[in-house]
Design an enzyme around this catalytic site. Sequence first.
Site, PDB file in Angstrom:
ATOM      1  N   LYS A 141       6.720  -2.154  -0.194  1.00  0.00           N
ATOM      2  CA  LYS A 141       6.578  -3.602   0.017  1.00  0.00           C
ATOM      3  C   LYS A 141       7.510  -4.381  -0.918  1.00  0.00           C
ATOM      4  CE  LYS A 141       3.325  -3.442   3.200  1.00  0.00           C
ATOM      5  NZ  LYS A 141       3.610  -3.833   4.594  1.00  0.00           N
ATOM      6  N   TYR A 178       3.379   3.280  -1.358  1.00  0.00           N
ATOM      7  CA  TYR A 178       3.100   2.231  -0.366  1.00  0.00           C
ATOM      8  C   TYR A 178       3.471   0.858  -0.930  1.00  0.00           C
ATOM      9  CZ  TYR A 178       0.380  -1.368   1.971  1.00  0.00           C
ATOM     10  OH  TYR A 178       0.000  -2.551   2.576  1.00  0.00           O
ATOM     11  N   SER A 191       1.695  -7.186   0.543  1.00  0.00           N
ATOM     12  CA  SER A 191       0.385  -6.716   0.092  1.00  0.00           C
ATOM     13  C   SER A 191       0.147  -7.069  -1.368  1.00  0.00           C
ATOM     14  CB  SER A 191       0.323  -5.193   0.253  1.00  0.00           C
ATOM     15  OG  SER A 191      -0.782  -4.652  -0.422  1.00  0.00           O
TER      16      SER A 191
END
Length: 335
Positions: free
Chosen positions: A153, A149, A125
């Site tokens: 990643k 989040y 992302s």
Amino acid sequence: MSCILISGGFGYIGSHTATLLSEKNQKYVIVDNFSNCKREIVDKIRTITKNKVCFYDCDIRDNKNLIKIINENKVTSVIHFAALKSVSESIVNPLEYYEVNVNGTISLLKAMQLTGVKKFLFSSSAAVYGEPDFCPIDESHILKPLNPYAQTKIIIENILKDIYKAEKNWSVACLRYFNPIGAHKSGLIGDDPLSGKNANLMPEIIKVVRGIKDYLEVFGDDYPTPDGTGIRDYIHIMDLAEAHYKALNFIDKKNGINFFNIGTGKGVSVLELKKAFENVSGLNVPIKISKRREGDCAACFANPKKANDILKWSAKYDLNQMCESSWKFVNRNSK
């Protein structure tokens, strides 16, 4: 014939990628636990592709089952989409995000290692860049996540780097997506998460035009941008699916680990996207300005040159086409 395992293949990006792979006569098997998608997606993909959809209702943390699935289907490469993906939810519940995203990926990678599958395409992302120092962002930009989040990643990207250091016969590509929107040309599938599971901009606009919500909540109109709202790089979902197809071809031919920004290279504000949707639909989307969300940055858009040059991929659809396909999806699926 090679077989691709698609984890999270019934989610927004996974389902559109599956339809494209089917169009390209690629064999695949989907693993999904239906935690953020509706089961009717199976029939919709079957209708679009006119093919049987091979899938397993399985959590990626179920390592033994994954090994069995990989062996049974003679899997040769993996596209890994399965993950929790709400920025705001990750701030409230970080442990769940580390458990599902990081431990889930480790489970999948262990299954691959034990079955000798070494080709891995990872759904990363643009959130890894945090508040950017410059735009457009290239892959050398420092990584500075603003939320758990994004942190998950980065942890996974680092795990993949370490695997490649240890075993040079792995071929890994990490695609750092910007902001996918739009829907399949059939109007059958689009961004349709289970209620309350995330708050991406286009599904929120769709909730307003469907009458589910009275207004679009705009988080912050005091950013240092031309209209005060956040700027993002919106990319048509089928352009993103095409990037996966090109990246699969790339990892098929070349060992190593590579990182690619997948975006258009153009920044669009929240209000610009709202206006484009209103122009396409002929409807008014009322808004309510709220305070900024924690973990959001002012502007974030890609320099996609590396993907353009190495993967021979570039975005083809414009903002109007993104909005038109989303509007078609609304009309076809309104109840």
